[in-house]
Design a protein around this motif. Sequence first.
Motif, PDB file in Angstrom:
ATOM      1  N   GLN A 137      -4.976  -4.228   3.276  1.00  0.00           N
ATOM      2  CA  GLN A 137      -6.571  -4.047   2.760  1.00  0.00           C
ATOM      3  C   GLN A 137      -7.164  -3.311   3.563  1.00  0.00           C
ATOM      4  O   GLN A 137      -7.961  -2.357   3.477  1.00  0.00           O
ATOM      5  CB  GLN A 137      -7.347  -5.340   2.436  1.00  0.00           C
ATOM      6  CG  GLN A 137      -7.069  -6.180   1.055  1.00  0.00           C
ATOM      7  CD  GLN A 137      -7.563  -7.528   1.144  1.00  0.00           C
ATOM      8  OE1 GLN A 137      -7.797  -8.223   2.197  1.00  0.00           O
ATOM      9  NE2 GLN A 137      -7.716  -8.028   0.073  1.00  0.00           N
ATOM     10  N   GLN A 138      -6.928  -3.580   4.976  1.00  0.00           N
ATOM     11  CA  GLN A 138      -7.426  -2.743   6.268  1.00  0.00           C
ATOM     12  C   GLN A 138      -6.983  -1.678   6.187  1.00  0.00           C
ATOM     13  O   GLN A 138      -7.853  -0.588   6.182  1.00  0.00           O
ATOM     14  CB  GLN A 138      -7.006  -3.482   7.590  1.00  0.00           C
ATOM     15  CG  GLN A 138      -7.638  -4.582   7.793  1.00  0.00           C
ATOM     16  CD  GLN A 138      -7.324  -5.068   9.209  1.00  0.00           C
ATOM     17  OE1 GLN A 138      -7.246  -4.448  10.113  1.00  0.00           O
ATOM     18  NE2 GLN A 138      -7.203  -6.662   9.357  1.00  0.00           N
ATOM     19  N   GLN A 139      -5.761  -1.277   5.659  1.00  0.00           N
ATOM     20  CA  GLN A 139      -5.270   0.241   5.617  1.00  0.00           C
ATOM     21  C   GLN A 139      -5.981   0.896   4.442  1.00  0.00           C
ATOM     22  O   GLN A 139      -6.332   1.967   4.579  1.00  0.00           O
ATOM     23  CB  GLN A 139      -3.831   0.283   5.598  1.00  0.00           C
ATOM     24  CG  GLN A 139      -3.294   1.846   5.618  1.00  0.00           C
ATOM     25  CD  GLN A 139      -3.345   2.277   7.069  1.00  0.00           C
ATOM     26  OE1 GLN A 139      -4.448   2.712   7.403  1.00  0.00           O
ATOM     27  NE2 GLN A 139      -2.194   2.329   7.738  1.00  0.00           N
ATOM     28  N   ARG A 140      -6.265   0.263   3.555  1.00  0.00           N
ATOM     29  CA  ARG A 140      -6.877   0.896   2.418  1.00  0.00           C
ATOM     30  C   ARG A 140      -8.514   1.276   2.898  1.00  0.00           C
ATOM     31  O   ARG A 140      -9.012   2.135   2.279  1.00  0.00           O
ATOM     32  CB  ARG A 140      -7.067  -0.077   1.035  1.00  0.00           C
ATOM     33  CG  ARG A 140      -5.634  -0.046   0.133  1.00  0.00           C
ATOM     34  CD  ARG A 140      -5.886  -0.736  -1.069  1.00  0.00           C
ATOM     35  NE  ARG A 140      -5.757  -2.147  -1.027  1.00  0.00           N
ATOM     36  CZ  ARG A 140      -6.262  -2.801  -1.790  1.00  0.00           C
ATOM     37  NH1 ARG A 140      -6.895  -2.460  -3.089  1.00  0.00           N
ATOM     38  NH2 ARG A 140      -5.966  -4.193  -1.651  1.00  0.00           N
ATOM     39  N   VAL A 141      -9.011   0.323   3.571  1.00  0.00           N
ATOM     40  CA  VAL A 141     -10.298   0.789   4.150  1.00  0.00           C
ATOM     41  C   VAL A 141     -10.211   1.791   4.981  1.00  0.00           C
ATOM     42  O   VAL A 141     -11.187   2.918   4.796  1.00  0.00           O
ATOM     43  CB  VAL A 141     -11.005  -0.445   4.785  1.00  0.00           C
ATOM     44  CG1 VAL A 141     -12.099  -0.129   5.945  1.00  0.00           C
ATOM     45  CG2 VAL A 141     -11.219  -1.651   4.141  1.00  0.00           C
ATOM     46  N   ALA A 142      -9.393   2.024   5.806  1.00  0.00           N
ATOM     47  CA  ALA A 142      -9.039   3.212   6.693  1.00  0.00           C
ATOM     48  C   ALA A 142      -8.867   4.369   5.797  1.00  0.00           C
ATOM     49  O   ALA A 142      -9.101   5.583   6.084  1.00  0.00           O
ATOM     50  CB  ALA A 142      -7.596   2.937   7.405  1.00  0.00           C
ATOM     51  N   ALA A 167       2.222  -4.441  -0.090  1.00  0.00           N
ATOM     52  CA  ALA A 167       1.377  -3.669   0.556  1.00  0.00           C
ATOM     53  C   ALA A 167       1.645  -2.112   0.667  1.00  0.00           C
ATOM     54  O   ALA A 167       0.925  -1.383   0.464  1.00  0.00           O
ATOM     55  CB  ALA A 167       0.716  -4.205   1.807  1.00  0.00           C
ATOM     56  N   ALA A 168       2.790  -1.832   1.173  1.00  0.00           N
ATOM     57  CA  ALA A 168       3.335  -0.750   1.456  1.00  0.00           C
ATOM     58  C   ALA A 168       3.426   0.176   0.105  1.00  0.00           C
ATOM     59  O   ALA A 168       2.901   1.207   0.164  1.00  0.00           O
ATOM     60  CB  ALA A 168       4.586  -0.860   2.118  1.00  0.00           C
ATOM     61  N   GLU A 169       3.819  -0.435  -0.868  1.00  0.00           N
ATOM     62  CA  GLU A 169       3.944   0.106  -1.981  1.00  0.00           C
ATOM     63  C   GLU A 169       2.468   0.633  -2.705  1.00  0.00           C
ATOM     64  O   GLU A 169       2.358   1.686  -3.149  1.00  0.00           O
ATOM     65  CB  GLU A 169       4.527  -0.681  -3.339  1.00  0.00           C
ATOM     66  CG  GLU A 169       6.121  -1.026  -3.058  1.00  0.00           C
ATOM     67  CD  GLU A 169       6.913   0.049  -3.574  1.00  0.00           C
ATOM     68  OE1 GLU A 169       6.292   0.958  -4.265  1.00  0.00           O
ATOM     69  OE2 GLU A 169       8.082   0.258  -3.372  1.00  0.00           O
ATOM     70  N   GLN A 170       1.449  -0.266  -2.458  1.00  0.00           N
ATOM     71  CA  GLN A 170       0.130  -0.365  -2.990  1.00  0.00           C
ATOM     72  C   GLN A 170      -0.729   0.971  -2.203  1.00  0.00           C
ATOM     73  O   GLN A 170      -1.224   1.748  -2.810  1.00  0.00           O
ATOM     74  CB  GLN A 170      -0.625  -1.441  -2.585  1.00  0.00           C
ATOM     75  CG  GLN A 170      -0.179  -2.730  -3.692  1.00  0.00           C
ATOM     76  CD  GLN A 170      -1.102  -3.807  -3.437  1.00  0.00           C
ATOM     77  OE1 GLN A 170      -1.782  -3.870  -2.301  1.00  0.00           O
ATOM     78  NE2 GLN A 170      -0.979  -4.822  -4.280  1.00  0.00           N
ATOM     79  N   VAL A 171      -0.368   0.957  -0.839  1.00  0.00           N
ATOM     80  CA  VAL A 171      -0.962   1.996  -0.043  1.00  0.00           C
ATOM     81  C   VAL A 171      -0.357   3.390  -0.463  1.00  0.00           C
ATOM     82  O   VAL A 171      -1.090   4.247  -0.551  1.00  0.00           O
ATOM     83  CB  VAL A 171      -0.821   1.779   1.419  1.00  0.00           C
ATOM     84  CG1 VAL A 171      -1.115   3.030   2.247  1.00  0.00           C
ATOM     85  CG2 VAL A 171      -1.584   0.570   1.737  1.00  0.00           C
ATOM     86  N   LEU A 172       0.949   3.308  -0.401  1.00  0.00           N
ATOM     87  CA  LEU A 172       1.777   4.720  -0.852  1.00  0.00           C
ATOM     88  C   LEU A 172       1.172   5.191  -2.303  1.00  0.00           C
ATOM     89  O   LEU A 172       0.953   6.402  -2.606  1.00  0.00           O
ATOM     90  CB  LEU A 172       3.207   4.698  -0.577  1.00  0.00           C
ATOM     91  CG  LEU A 172       3.865   5.383   0.372  1.00  0.00           C
ATOM     92  CD1 LEU A 172       3.499   6.979   0.531  1.00  0.00           C
ATOM     93  CD2 LEU A 172       3.223   4.564   1.790  1.00  0.00           C
ATOM     94  N   ALA A 173       1.212   4.077  -3.408  1.00  0.00           N
ATOM     95  CA  ALA A 173       0.858   4.560  -4.507  1.00  0.00           C
ATOM     96  C   ALA A 173      -0.685   5.047  -4.707  1.00  0.00           C
ATOM     97  O   ALA A 173      -1.088   6.075  -5.258  1.00  0.00           O
ATOM     98  CB  ALA A 173       0.800   3.392  -5.519  1.00  0.00           C
ATOM     99  N   LEU A 174      -1.539   4.665  -3.654  1.00  0.00           N
ATOM    100  CA  LEU A 174      -3.119   4.983  -3.564  1.00  0.00           C
ATOM    101  C   LEU A 174      -3.016   6.502  -2.970  1.00  0.00           C
ATOM    102  O   LEU A 174      -3.728   7.121  -3.477  1.00  0.00           O
ATOM    103  CB  LEU A 174      -3.574   3.976  -2.661  1.00  0.00           C
ATOM    104  CG  LEU A 174      -4.959   4.499  -2.082  1.00  0.00           C
ATOM    105  CD1 LEU A 174      -6.003   4.483  -3.527  1.00  0.00           C
ATOM    106  CD2 LEU A 174      -5.734   3.799  -1.389  1.00  0.00           C
TER     107      LEU A 174
END
Length: 233
Positions: A137-142, A167-174
Amino acid sequence: MLALRGVRVQYGSRAVLHGVDVTVSAGELLAVLGANGSGKSTLLRAAAGLTPAAGGTVTVDGRRRGPLDIALVFQQIHLVRRRSALENVCAGALGRLPLHRSLVFPRVVREEAMACLDRVGLADRAHDRAGSLSGGQQQRVAVARALCQRAPVLLADEPVSALDPAAAEQVLALLAELAHDEQLAVLAVLHQPDLARRHADRIVGLRDGRVVLDGDPSQPVESLYVSALEPAP
């Protein structure tokens, strides 16, 4: 959108990048792979202007890179943990605000920051302290903070190396979704070939400061991925 042409970087007498050519189009997620010491992070830092180049050029949309052209997301997330997620995202607008307004975010910026948080799926956590959020979640805020900067280019330096696999999959997909939907040029330095194959539109492999792979991740080029990740002899 982003073009590095003949970029050379030296640390003292040691050459780290040897005339590297890399381009990223609007709407594209480019993953950069390579072993430790291959020059991946140096390439990203040279693109951002954080590391001076000994030669070559970096352009955004055909012109010399400007101070507001590139947004950054780092492995170390660098949020102000005691501030809310919303306040952290507002900080992305600091470069385009008058200095006397820099400590009090106007309503229009707060509304834009809320929209950016909604874009990364965290509008419901807007008023929570950043330190109370999970690593993903913090990385998505970033990422939302980078969006609030309104830069056409987003550079991510190992943005998922400290995250668990989900979480890694979610951030890369984002990042891929933002590249495609917002027409951003996204360059992500990664250590995970599998993540790159699943989410990137194109992969560049570096070895000993040189490009050894530039191709479509859907192609069966496993041996080239391996060679890109192995250190030079």
